[in-house]
Design a protein around this motif. Structure first.
Motif, PDB file in Angstrom:
ATOM      1  N   HIS A 197      39.694  38.973  41.225  1.00 29.05           N
ATOM      2  CA  HIS A 197      39.133  39.074  42.585  1.00 29.05           C
ATOM      3  C   HIS A 197      40.156  38.549  43.599  1.00 29.05           C
ATOM      4  O   HIS A 197      40.167  38.939  44.754  1.00 29.05           O
ATOM      5  CB  HIS A 197      37.831  38.250  42.633  1.00 29.05           C
ATOM      6  CG  HIS A 197      36.986  38.476  43.852  1.00 29.05           C
ATOM      7  ND1 HIS A 197      36.016  37.597  44.245  1.00 29.05           N
ATOM      8  CD2 HIS A 197      36.953  39.489  44.760  1.00 29.05           C
ATOM      9  CE1 HIS A 197      35.422  38.046  45.337  1.00 29.05           C
ATOM     10  NE2 HIS A 197      35.978  39.194  45.684  1.00 29.05           N
ATOM     11  N   GLU A 252      39.533  49.033  50.730  1.00 31.89           N
ATOM     12  CA  GLU A 252      38.767  48.263  51.722  1.00 31.89           C
ATOM     13  C   GLU A 252      39.602  47.933  52.950  1.00 31.89           C
ATOM     14  O   GLU A 252      39.186  48.193  54.073  1.00 31.89           O
ATOM     15  CB  GLU A 252      38.219  46.959  51.104  1.00 31.89           C
ATOM     16  CG  GLU A 252      37.504  46.105  52.166  1.00 31.89           C
ATOM     17  CD  GLU A 252      36.967  44.771  51.670  1.00 31.89           C
ATOM     18  OE1 GLU A 252      37.148  44.450  50.477  1.00 31.89           O
ATOM     19  OE2 GLU A 252      36.371  44.046  52.489  1.00 31.89           O
ATOM     20  N   ASP A 288      26.798  44.313  49.194  1.00 31.15           N
ATOM     21  CA  ASP A 288      27.984  43.465  48.996  1.00 31.15           C
ATOM     22  C   ASP A 288      27.693  42.011  49.308  1.00 31.15           C
ATOM     23  O   ASP A 288      28.613  41.240  49.577  1.00 31.15           O
ATOM     24  CB  ASP A 288      29.188  43.964  49.826  1.00 31.15           C
ATOM     25  CG  ASP A 288      30.526  43.423  49.302  1.00 31.15           C
ATOM     26  OD1 ASP A 288      30.535  42.820  48.220  1.00 31.15           O
ATOM     27  OD2 ASP A 288      31.547  43.615  49.979  1.00 31.15           O
ATOM     28  N   TYR A 293      39.802  38.633  59.074  1.00 31.61           N
ATOM     29  CA  TYR A 293      39.457  38.273  57.689  1.00 31.61           C
ATOM     30  C   TYR A 293      40.731  37.925  56.921  1.00 31.61           C
ATOM     31  O   TYR A 293      40.795  36.914  56.207  1.00 31.61           O
ATOM     32  CB  TYR A 293      38.729  39.455  57.034  1.00 31.61           C
ATOM     33  CG  TYR A 293      38.304  39.230  55.600  1.00 31.61           C
ATOM     34  CD1 TYR A 293      37.148  38.505  55.290  1.00 31.61           C
ATOM     35  CD2 TYR A 293      39.052  39.744  54.541  1.00 31.61           C
ATOM     36  CE1 TYR A 293      36.754  38.304  53.976  1.00 31.61           C
ATOM     37  CE2 TYR A 293      38.669  39.547  53.224  1.00 31.61           C
ATOM     38  CZ  TYR A 293      37.511  38.832  52.938  1.00 31.61           C
ATOM     39  OH  TYR A 293      37.138  38.636  51.637  1.00 31.61           O
ATOM     40  N   TYR A 297      34.501  34.143  41.604  1.00 29.05           N
ATOM     41  CA  TYR A 297      34.757  32.944  42.403  1.00 29.05           C
ATOM     42  C   TYR A 297      35.119  31.760  41.510  1.00 29.05           C
ATOM     43  O   TYR A 297      35.057  30.608  41.933  1.00 29.05           O
ATOM     44  CB  TYR A 297      33.531  32.599  43.263  1.00 29.05           C
ATOM     45  CG  TYR A 297      33.263  33.588  44.382  1.00 29.05           C
ATOM     46  CD1 TYR A 297      34.229  33.869  45.345  1.00 29.05           C
ATOM     47  CD2 TYR A 297      32.017  34.210  44.489  1.00 29.05           C
ATOM     48  CE1 TYR A 297      33.970  34.759  46.372  1.00 29.05           C
ATOM     49  CE2 TYR A 297      31.749  35.100  45.520  1.00 29.05           C
ATOM     50  CZ  TYR A 297      32.730  35.363  46.456  1.00 29.05           C
ATOM     51  OH  TYR A 297      32.471  36.246  47.480  1.00 29.05           O
ATOM     52  N   SER A 330      32.143  38.334  53.459  1.00 31.64           N
ATOM     53  CA  SER A 330      32.196  39.589  54.208  1.00 31.64           C
ATOM     54  C   SER A 330      30.843  40.244  54.469  1.00 31.64           C
ATOM     55  O   SER A 330      30.784  41.237  55.193  1.00 31.64           O
ATOM     56  CB  SER A 330      33.133  40.587  53.504  1.00 31.64           C
ATOM     57  OG  SER A 330      32.587  41.018  52.291  1.00 31.64           O
TER      58      SER A 330
HETATM   59  O1  NIG Z   1      33.591  42.955  48.496  1.00 31.49           O
HETATM   60  N1  NIG Z   1      36.556  42.512  48.881  1.00 31.49           N
HETATM   61  C1  NIG Z   1      36.486  41.617  48.058  1.00 31.49           C
HETATM   62  N2  NIG Z   1      35.415  40.896  47.794  1.00 31.49           N
HETATM   63  C2  NIG Z   1      34.337  40.762  48.697  1.00 31.49           C
HETATM   64  C3  NIG Z   1      34.582  39.698  49.693  1.00 31.49           C
HETATM   65  C4  NIG Z   1      34.511  38.400  49.024  1.00 31.49           C
HETATM   66  C5  NIG Z   1      34.658  37.228  49.930  1.00 31.49           C
HETATM   67  O2  NIG Z   1      35.161  37.291  51.069  1.00 31.49           O
HETATM   68  O3  NIG Z   1      34.221  36.154  49.454  1.00 31.49           O
HETATM   69  C6  NIG Z   1      33.986  42.101  49.278  1.00 31.49           C
HETATM   70  O4  NIG Z   1      34.041  42.304  50.502  1.00 31.49           O
END
Ligand code: NIG
Ligand code: FE
Length: 414
Positions: free
Chosen positions: A185, A253, A324, A102, A152, A329
Protein backbone atom coordinates in the motif's frame (compact mmCIF):
# COMPACT_ATOMS: atom_id res chain seq x y z
CA UNK A 1 -39.51 -19.98 9.68
CA UNK A 2 -40.41 -18.19 6.45
CA UNK A 3 -40.27 -14.41 6.12
CA UNK A 4 -42.81 -12.79 3.83
CA UNK A 5 -42.14 -9.19 2.78
CA UNK A 6 -45.52 -8.13 1.51
CA UNK A 7 -46.95 -5.36 -0.62
CA UNK A 8 -43.58 -3.71 -1.23
CA UNK A 9 -44.43 -0.33 -2.73
CA UNK A 10 -41.60 -0.64 -5.23
CA UNK A 11 -39.17 -3.54 -5.48
CA UNK A 12 -35.88 -2.81 -7.26
CA UNK A 13 -34.57 -6.28 -8.09
CA UNK A 14 -31.38 -5.32 -10.00
CA UNK A 15 -31.89 -8.70 -11.66
CA UNK A 16 -29.10 -9.95 -13.90
CA UNK A 17 -30.97 -13.04 -15.20
CA UNK A 18 -27.95 -15.31 -14.86
CA UNK A 19 -25.40 -12.78 -16.11
CA UNK A 20 -22.60 -11.71 -13.77
CA UNK A 21 -23.29 -7.99 -14.21
CA UNK A 22 -25.40 -5.46 -16.10
CA UNK A 23 -23.32 -3.55 -18.63
CA UNK A 24 -23.87 -0.58 -20.99
CA UNK A 25 -27.55 0.29 -21.56
CA UNK A 26 -28.56 -2.66 -19.32
CA UNK A 27 -27.26 -0.64 -16.34
CA UNK A 28 -30.45 1.43 -16.64
CA UNK A 29 -32.73 -1.57 -16.32
CA UNK A 30 -33.40 -2.17 -12.64
CA UNK A 31 -36.10 -4.84 -12.99
CA UNK A 32 -38.59 -2.82 -10.93
CA UNK A 33 -41.80 -4.49 -9.70
CA UNK A 34 -44.55 -2.28 -8.24
CA UNK A 35 -46.50 -3.74 -5.29
CA UNK A 36 -44.32 -6.80 -4.90
CA UNK A 37 -43.85 -9.72 -2.55
CA UNK A 38 -40.67 -11.54 -1.59
CA UNK A 39 -40.59 -14.88 0.25
CA UNK A 40 -37.48 -15.78 2.23
CA UNK A 41 -36.54 -19.12 3.76
CA UNK A 42 -33.34 -20.15 5.53
CA UNK A 43 -31.66 -16.92 4.55
CA UNK A 44 -32.36 -17.34 0.85
CA UNK A 45 -34.84 -15.69 -1.50
CA UNK A 46 -37.45 -18.28 -2.53
CA UNK A 47 -40.06 -16.28 -4.45
CA UNK A 48 -40.16 -12.79 -6.00
CA UNK A 49 -43.02 -11.23 -7.97
CA UNK A 50 -46.13 -9.06 -8.03
CA UNK A 51 -48.09 -9.37 -4.76
CA UNK A 52 -51.22 -10.41 -6.67
CA UNK A 53 -49.47 -13.51 -7.99
CA UNK A 54 -48.27 -14.83 -4.63
CA UNK A 55 -50.04 -17.90 -3.36
CA UNK A 56 -49.82 -17.87 0.46
CA UNK A 57 -50.63 -21.55 0.75
CA UNK A 58 -47.14 -22.38 -0.57
CA UNK A 59 -45.59 -21.38 2.72
CA UNK A 60 -46.70 -21.92 6.31
CA UNK A 61 -45.17 -20.60 9.53
CA UNK A 62 -44.93 -17.11 8.06
CA UNK A 63 -43.50 -14.02 9.73
CA UNK A 64 -44.86 -11.08 7.76
CA UNK A 65 -43.51 -7.59 7.14
CA UNK A 66 -45.89 -5.06 5.64
CA UNK A 67 -43.73 -3.05 3.23
CA UNK A 68 -46.47 -0.99 1.63
CA UNK A 69 -44.71 2.22 2.77
CA UNK A 70 -41.27 1.12 1.60
CA UNK A 71 -39.03 0.75 -1.43
CA UNK A 72 -36.86 -2.40 -1.39
CA UNK A 73 -33.36 -2.74 -2.84
CA UNK A 74 -30.69 -5.44 -2.59
CA UNK A 75 -28.16 -4.65 0.16
CA UNK A 76 -25.29 -2.54 -1.16
CA UNK A 77 -21.95 -4.21 -1.80
CA UNK A 78 -19.08 -1.91 -0.81
CA UNK A 79 -16.32 -3.56 -2.84
CA UNK A 80 -13.41 -1.30 -1.81
CA UNK A 81 -12.75 -0.17 1.77
CA UNK A 82 -9.91 0.34 4.21
CA UNK A 83 -12.26 0.39 7.22
CA UNK A 84 -9.89 -1.32 9.69
CA UNK A 85 -7.27 1.13 11.00
CA UNK A 86 -6.25 3.08 14.07
CA UNK A 87 -5.97 6.83 14.62
CA UNK A 88 -7.51 9.50 12.45
CA UNK A 89 -6.43 12.30 10.10
CA UNK A 90 -8.73 15.26 10.52
CA UNK A 91 -5.60 17.43 10.70
CA UNK A 92 -4.93 16.63 7.01
CA UNK A 93 -8.50 17.59 6.16
CA UNK A 94 -7.78 21.04 7.57
CA UNK A 95 -4.43 21.24 5.76
CA UNK A 96 -6.10 20.51 2.42
CA UNK A 97 -8.62 23.25 3.08
CA UNK A 98 -5.62 25.58 3.37
CA UNK A 99 -4.30 24.45 0.00
CA UNK A 100 -1.97 21.49 0.69
CA UNK A 101 -2.41 18.54 -1.66
CA UNK A 102 -2.83 14.84 -0.74
CA UNK A 103 0.62 14.15 -2.22
CA UNK A 104 2.32 17.05 -0.41
CA UNK A 105 0.87 15.86 2.90
CA UNK A 106 2.00 12.28 2.21
CA UNK A 107 5.52 13.43 1.21
CA UNK A 108 5.79 15.32 4.51
CA UNK A 109 5.22 12.07 6.48
CA UNK A 110 1.43 12.28 6.75
CA UNK A 111 -0.95 10.31 4.56
CA UNK A 112 -0.90 6.52 4.64
CA UNK A 113 2.25 6.47 6.82
CA UNK A 114 0.51 8.46 9.54
CA UNK A 115 -2.20 5.78 9.79
CA UNK A 116 0.54 3.13 9.67
CA UNK A 117 2.15 4.59 12.81
CA UNK A 118 -1.16 4.45 14.71
CA UNK A 119 -2.09 1.00 13.37
CA UNK A 120 1.25 -0.56 14.28
CA UNK A 121 0.71 0.31 17.92
CA UNK A 122 -2.88 -0.99 18.03
CA UNK A 123 -3.80 -4.49 19.23
CA UNK A 124 -5.81 -7.00 17.20
CA UNK A 125 -8.72 -6.36 19.55
CA UNK A 126 -8.55 -2.59 19.10
CA UNK A 127 -8.41 -2.94 15.32
CA UNK A 128 -11.36 -5.30 15.36
CA UNK A 129 -13.34 -2.91 17.56
CA UNK A 130 -12.73 0.10 15.31
CA UNK A 131 -13.69 -1.94 12.23
CA UNK A 132 -16.84 -3.24 13.94
CA UNK A 133 -18.01 0.32 14.66
CA UNK A 134 -17.84 1.10 10.96
CA UNK A 135 -19.52 -2.17 9.98
CA UNK A 136 -22.40 -1.54 12.44
CA UNK A 137 -23.02 1.88 10.89
CA UNK A 138 -22.64 0.56 7.35
CA UNK A 139 -25.37 -2.04 7.95
CA UNK A 140 -27.63 0.73 9.21
CA UNK A 141 -27.00 2.63 5.98
CA UNK A 142 -27.93 -0.30 3.74
CA UNK A 143 -24.58 -2.00 3.06
CA UNK A 144 -24.62 -5.78 3.61
CA UNK A 145 -21.26 -6.88 2.13
CA UNK A 146 -17.94 -5.09 2.64
CA UNK A 147 -14.50 -5.75 1.19
CA UNK A 148 -11.78 -4.81 3.71
CA UNK A 149 -8.10 -4.30 2.92
CA UNK A 150 -5.02 -4.47 5.14
CA UNK A 151 -2.27 -2.03 4.22
CA UNK A 152 -1.75 0.08 7.33
CA UNK A 153 0.69 -2.36 8.94
CA UNK A 154 3.43 -2.59 6.29
CA UNK A 155 5.47 -4.97 8.45
CA UNK A 156 5.15 -8.71 8.77
CA UNK A 157 3.65 -8.53 12.26
CA UNK A 158 1.36 -5.61 11.70
CA UNK A 159 0.01 -6.79 8.34
CA UNK A 160 -0.76 -10.21 9.82
CA UNK A 161 -2.43 -8.53 12.81
CA UNK A 162 -4.60 -6.49 10.45
CA UNK A 163 -5.60 -9.64 8.53
CA UNK A 164 -6.40 -11.38 11.84
CA UNK A 165 -8.64 -8.47 12.86
CA UNK A 166 -10.37 -8.57 9.45
CA UNK A 167 -10.79 -12.34 9.87
CA UNK A 168 -12.32 -11.83 13.32
CA UNK A 169 -14.85 -9.43 11.80
CA UNK A 170 -15.62 -11.93 9.02
CA UNK A 171 -16.30 -14.60 11.66
CA UNK A 172 -18.14 -12.57 14.25
CA UNK A 173 -19.90 -9.64 12.58
CA UNK A 174 -23.27 -9.87 10.84
CA UNK A 175 -21.77 -8.09 7.84
CA UNK A 176 -20.45 -10.30 5.03
CA UNK A 177 -16.74 -9.51 4.76
CA UNK A 178 -14.38 -10.02 1.80
CA UNK A 179 -10.78 -10.00 3.12
CA UNK A 180 -8.08 -8.43 0.92
CA UNK A 181 -4.35 -8.48 1.63
CA UNK A 182 -2.71 -5.15 0.64
CA UNK A 183 0.84 -5.18 2.04
CA UNK A 184 2.01 -3.09 -0.95
CA UNK A 185 0.00 0.00 0.00
CA UNK A 186 3.09 2.20 0.57
CA UNK A 187 6.82 1.71 1.03
CA UNK A 188 7.39 1.31 4.79
CA UNK A 189 9.76 3.93 6.26
CA UNK A 190 12.36 1.25 7.16
CA UNK A 191 12.59 0.27 3.47
CA UNK A 192 12.65 3.76 2.03
CA UNK A 193 16.09 3.25 0.53
CA UNK A 194 15.52 -0.36 -0.49
CA UNK A 195 11.94 -0.94 -1.68
CA UNK A 196 13.03 -4.17 -3.40
CA UNK A 197 13.82 -5.67 -0.01
CA UNK A 198 10.24 -4.95 1.07
CA UNK A 199 8.89 -6.58 -2.09
CA UNK A 200 11.04 -9.63 -1.34
CA UNK A 201 9.64 -9.72 2.21
CA UNK A 202 6.09 -9.71 0.83
CA UNK A 203 6.79 -12.43 -1.72
CA UNK A 204 9.03 -14.66 0.39
CA UNK A 205 7.40 -14.41 3.80
CA UNK A 206 4.09 -12.56 4.03
CA UNK A 207 2.29 -14.08 1.05
CA UNK A 208 3.09 -17.71 1.94
CA UNK A 209 1.92 -17.11 5.54
CA UNK A 210 -1.37 -15.45 4.56
CA UNK A 211 -2.13 -17.87 1.71
CA UNK A 212 -1.38 -21.02 3.69
CA UNK A 213 -3.84 -19.99 6.39
CA UNK A 214 -6.41 -18.78 3.88
CA UNK A 215 -6.54 -15.38 5.59
CA UNK A 216 -7.26 -13.44 2.39
CA UNK A 217 -9.38 -13.94 -0.69
CA UNK A 218 -7.88 -11.05 -2.67
CA UNK A 219 -4.47 -9.45 -3.09
CA UNK A 220 -4.22 -5.76 -4.02
CA UNK A 221 -1.40 -3.28 -4.79
CA UNK A 222 -1.30 0.53 -4.83
CA UNK A 223 0.29 0.80 -8.28
CA UNK A 224 1.10 4.50 -8.45
CA UNK A 225 3.90 6.99 -9.00
CA UNK A 226 5.83 7.17 -5.71
CA UNK A 227 4.36 3.89 -4.46
CA UNK A 228 4.73 0.66 -6.52
CA UNK A 229 5.78 0.68 -10.19
CA UNK A 230 4.09 -1.35 -12.91
CA UNK A 231 7.02 -3.76 -12.98
CA UNK A 232 7.04 -4.24 -9.19
CA UNK A 233 3.26 -4.63 -9.20
CA UNK A 234 3.39 -7.27 -11.94
CA UNK A 235 5.84 -9.33 -9.87
CA UNK A 236 3.69 -8.99 -6.75
CA UNK A 237 0.45 -9.92 -8.54
CA UNK A 238 2.12 -12.91 -10.21
CA UNK A 239 3.35 -14.22 -6.87
CA UNK A 240 -0.05 -13.73 -5.25
CA UNK A 241 -1.78 -15.56 -8.07
CA UNK A 242 0.65 -18.46 -7.69
CA UNK A 243 -0.51 -18.68 -4.07
CA UNK A 244 -4.12 -18.94 -5.20
CA UNK A 245 -5.26 -15.43 -4.31
CA UNK A 246 -7.63 -13.48 -6.54
CA UNK A 247 -6.43 -10.06 -7.66
CA UNK A 248 -7.45 -6.41 -7.46
CA UNK A 249 -5.53 -3.25 -8.24
CA UNK A 250 -5.51 0.41 -7.22
CA UNK A 251 -5.05 1.89 -10.69
CA UNK A 252 -4.65 5.35 -12.27
CA UNK A 253 -5.66 7.26 -9.13
CA UNK A 254 -3.10 10.06 -9.14
CA UNK A 255 -1.42 9.50 -12.52
CA UNK A 256 -1.64 7.16 -15.51
CA UNK A 257 1.53 5.08 -15.20
CA UNK A 258 0.03 2.03 -16.94
CA UNK A 259 -1.72 0.42 -13.99
CA UNK A 260 -5.03 -0.14 -15.78
CA UNK A 261 -3.13 -1.71 -18.70
CA UNK A 262 -1.47 -4.08 -16.23
CA UNK A 263 -4.86 -4.80 -14.63
CA UNK A 264 -6.14 -5.98 -18.00
CA UNK A 265 -2.95 -7.89 -18.80
CA UNK A 266 -3.21 -9.76 -15.51
CA UNK A 267 -6.97 -10.23 -15.86
CA UNK A 268 -7.55 -8.93 -12.32
CA UNK A 269 -11.12 -9.08 -11.01
CA UNK A 270 -11.31 -5.31 -10.55
CA UNK A 271 -9.28 -2.20 -11.31
CA UNK A 272 -10.21 0.50 -8.82
CA UNK A 273 -10.11 4.34 -8.89
CA UNK A 274 -9.39 5.03 -12.64
CA UNK A 275 -9.54 8.83 -12.22
CA UNK A 276 -6.77 9.16 -14.83
CA UNK A 277 -7.44 6.16 -17.08
CA UNK A 278 -6.61 6.71 -20.77
CA UNK A 279 -8.47 5.55 -23.89
CA UNK A 280 -6.34 2.45 -24.26
CA UNK A 281 -6.89 1.50 -20.65
CA UNK A 282 -10.64 1.72 -21.15
CA UNK A 283 -10.50 -0.54 -24.21
CA UNK A 284 -8.23 -3.04 -22.45
CA UNK A 285 -10.46 -3.26 -19.35
CA UNK A 286 -13.47 -3.88 -21.56
CA UNK A 287 -11.65 -6.64 -23.49
CA UNK A 288 -10.38 -8.26 -20.28
CA UNK A 289 -13.82 -8.19 -18.62
CA UNK A 290 -12.24 -6.45 -15.61
CA UNK A 291 -14.69 -4.54 -13.39
CA UNK A 292 -13.92 -0.83 -13.06
CA UNK A 293 -14.62 0.23 -9.46
CA UNK A 294 -15.11 3.99 -9.27
CA UNK A 295 -14.75 5.84 -5.96
CA UNK A 296 -16.68 9.11 -6.22
CA UNK A 297 -16.17 9.93 -2.53
CA UNK A 298 -12.38 10.15 -3.01
CA UNK A 299 -12.57 12.77 -5.76
CA UNK A 300 -15.15 14.66 -3.71
CA UNK A 301 -13.17 14.52 -0.48
CA UNK A 302 -9.75 15.32 -1.98
CA UNK A 303 -11.01 17.77 -4.61
CA UNK A 304 -9.52 15.61 -7.37
CA UNK A 305 -10.70 14.84 -10.89
CA UNK A 306 -13.53 12.32 -11.26
CA UNK A 307 -13.18 9.04 -13.15
CA UNK A 308 -14.72 9.18 -16.66
CA UNK A 309 -17.79 7.15 -15.72
CA UNK A 310 -19.76 8.00 -18.87
CA UNK A 311 -16.97 6.96 -21.22
CA UNK A 312 -16.40 3.74 -19.28
CA UNK A 313 -20.10 2.82 -19.28
CA UNK A 314 -20.57 3.74 -22.93
CA UNK A 315 -17.50 1.65 -23.84
CA UNK A 316 -19.12 -1.39 -22.19
CA UNK A 317 -16.84 -1.70 -19.16
CA UNK A 318 -18.56 -3.26 -16.13
CA UNK A 319 -18.75 -0.25 -13.81
CA UNK A 320 -19.20 -0.47 -10.04
CA UNK A 321 -19.00 2.20 -7.34
CA UNK A 322 -17.63 1.84 -3.83
CA UNK A 323 -16.88 4.13 -0.89
CA UNK A 324 -13.12 3.52 -0.34
CA UNK A 325 -13.83 4.34 3.31
CA UNK A 326 -10.46 5.27 4.85
CA UNK A 327 -9.11 8.01 7.13
CA UNK A 328 -7.15 9.75 4.37
CA UNK A 329 -9.10 9.97 1.14
CA UNK A 330 -12.74 9.27 2.01
CA UNK A 331 -14.22 9.55 5.48
CA UNK A 332 -17.63 8.22 4.48
CA UNK A 333 -19.16 4.78 4.04
CA UNK A 334 -22.52 5.98 2.78
CA UNK A 335 -23.35 4.25 -0.50
CA UNK A 336 -26.37 6.53 -1.06
CA UNK A 337 -24.01 9.51 -0.80
CA UNK A 338 -21.58 7.85 -3.26
CA UNK A 339 -24.53 7.45 -5.63
CA UNK A 340 -25.47 11.13 -5.29
CA UNK A 341 -21.90 12.18 -6.12
CA UNK A 342 -21.82 9.72 -9.04
CA UNK A 343 -24.99 11.33 -10.43
CA UNK A 344 -24.11 14.99 -9.86
CA UNK A 345 -20.38 14.91 -10.67
CA UNK A 346 -19.93 11.93 -12.99
CA UNK A 347 -23.26 12.16 -14.80
CA UNK A 348 -24.32 8.62 -14.06
CA UNK A 349 -28.09 8.21 -13.98
CA UNK A 350 -29.73 7.12 -10.70
CA UNK A 351 -30.41 3.74 -12.31
CA UNK A 352 -26.76 3.31 -13.32
CA UNK A 353 -25.62 4.33 -9.84
CA UNK A 354 -27.90 1.72 -8.24
CA UNK A 355 -26.70 -1.02 -10.61
CA UNK A 356 -23.10 0.03 -9.89
CA UNK A 357 -23.68 -0.31 -6.12
CA UNK A 358 -25.45 -3.68 -6.21
CA UNK A 359 -25.13 -6.33 -8.92
CA UNK A 360 -22.01 -4.84 -10.56
CA UNK A 361 -20.43 -4.26 -7.14
CA UNK A 362 -21.06 -7.93 -6.37
CA UNK A 363 -19.19 -8.77 -9.59
CA UNK A 364 -16.23 -6.71 -8.31
CA UNK A 365 -15.84 -9.24 -5.48
CA UNK A 366 -16.80 -12.25 -7.61
CA UNK A 367 -20.05 -12.80 -5.74
CA UNK A 368 -22.73 -11.86 -8.24
CA UNK A 369 -24.02 -15.44 -8.22
CA UNK A 370 -25.00 -15.09 -4.52
CA UNK A 371 -25.66 -11.42 -3.80
CA UNK A 372 -26.28 -8.08 -5.54
CA UNK A 373 -29.85 -8.65 -6.73
CA UNK A 374 -33.21 -9.79 -5.39
CA UNK A 375 -33.57 -13.01 -7.36
CA UNK A 376 -34.60 -16.53 -6.40
CA UNK A 377 -31.74 -18.52 -4.86
CA UNK A 378 -29.69 -15.52 -3.76
CA UNK A 379 -28.96 -14.46 -0.17
CA UNK A 380 -31.84 -12.50 1.32
CA UNK A 381 -29.89 -9.25 1.88
CA UNK A 382 -32.74 -6.78 1.45
CA UNK A 383 -33.06 -3.15 2.55
CA UNK A 384 -36.36 -1.31 2.99
CA UNK A 385 -36.24 2.47 2.53
CA UNK A 386 -38.78 4.97 3.78
CA UNK A 387 -39.04 6.78 0.44
CA UNK A 388 -41.76 7.00 -2.24
CA UNK A 389 -39.57 5.69 -5.10
CA UNK A 390 -35.99 4.57 -5.75
CA UNK A 391 -34.94 7.84 -7.42
CA UNK A 392 -35.38 9.54 -4.06
CA UNK A 393 -32.46 7.58 -2.55
CA UNK A 394 -29.63 9.33 -4.49
CA UNK A 395 -31.71 12.54 -4.76
CA UNK A 396 -31.32 13.22 -1.03
CA UNK A 397 -27.80 13.55 0.32
CA UNK A 398 -26.62 13.40 3.91
CA UNK A 399 -29.87 11.74 5.00
CA UNK A 400 -30.33 8.07 5.84
CA UNK A 401 -33.66 6.69 4.67
CA UNK A 402 -33.09 3.06 5.65
CA UNK A 403 -36.13 1.78 7.57
CA UNK A 404 -35.35 -1.95 7.88
CA UNK A 405 -32.39 -4.18 7.18
CA UNK A 406 -32.82 -7.87 6.39
CA UNK A 407 -29.47 -9.69 6.46
CA UNK A 408 -29.48 -13.29 5.21
CA UNK A 409 -33.18 -13.47 5.97
CA UNK A 410 -33.03 -12.01 9.49
CA UNK A 411 -34.68 -8.69 10.30
CA UNK A 412 -32.06 -6.74 12.25
CA UNK A 413 -32.93 -4.61 15.28
CA UNK A 414 -30.99 -1.40 15.84
O1 NIG B 1 -7.74 4.11 -1.98
N1 NIG B 1 -4.98 5.08 -2.74
C1 NIG B 1 -4.54 4.42 -1.82
N2 NIG B 1 -5.20 4.09 -0.72
C2 NIG B 1 -6.33 4.80 -0.26
C3 NIG B 1 -5.95 5.99 0.53
C4 NIG B 1 -5.41 5.55 1.81
C5 NIG B 1 -5.06 6.65 2.75
O2 NIG B 1 -4.88 7.83 2.40
O3 NIG B 1 -4.97 6.29 3.95
C6 NIG B 1 -7.26 5.08 -1.41
O4 NIG B 1 -7.56 6.24 -1.73
FE1 FE C 1 -8.26 2.33 -1.69
Amino acid sequence: MNLLIQNIRQLVTCAAYGRTANVGPAMRNLGVIENATVLVNEGKIRWVGPAAQFNESVADDLEKIDASAFVALPGFVDSHTHCVYAGSRENEFGMRAEGKSYTEIADAGGGILSTVRATRSATRKELKKSGARHLDAMLQHGTTTVEIKSGYGLSEDAEIRMMEAIGDLAQEHLMSVVPTFLPAHAIPPEYRDDPEAYIALIIDRMLPYIAKRKMAEYFDVFCERGYFSVDQTRRLLTAARQHGLKLKLHADELAAIGASHLAAEMRVTSADHLEHIDTNGIRLLKEAGTVGVLLPGVSFFLGHAYAPARTLIDAGVTVAIASDLNPGSCMSFSMPLMMTIACTQMKMTPEEAITASTINAAAAVDRSHVIGSIEVGKDADIILYDVPNYQTIPYFFGTNHVAKVIKRGTLLEF
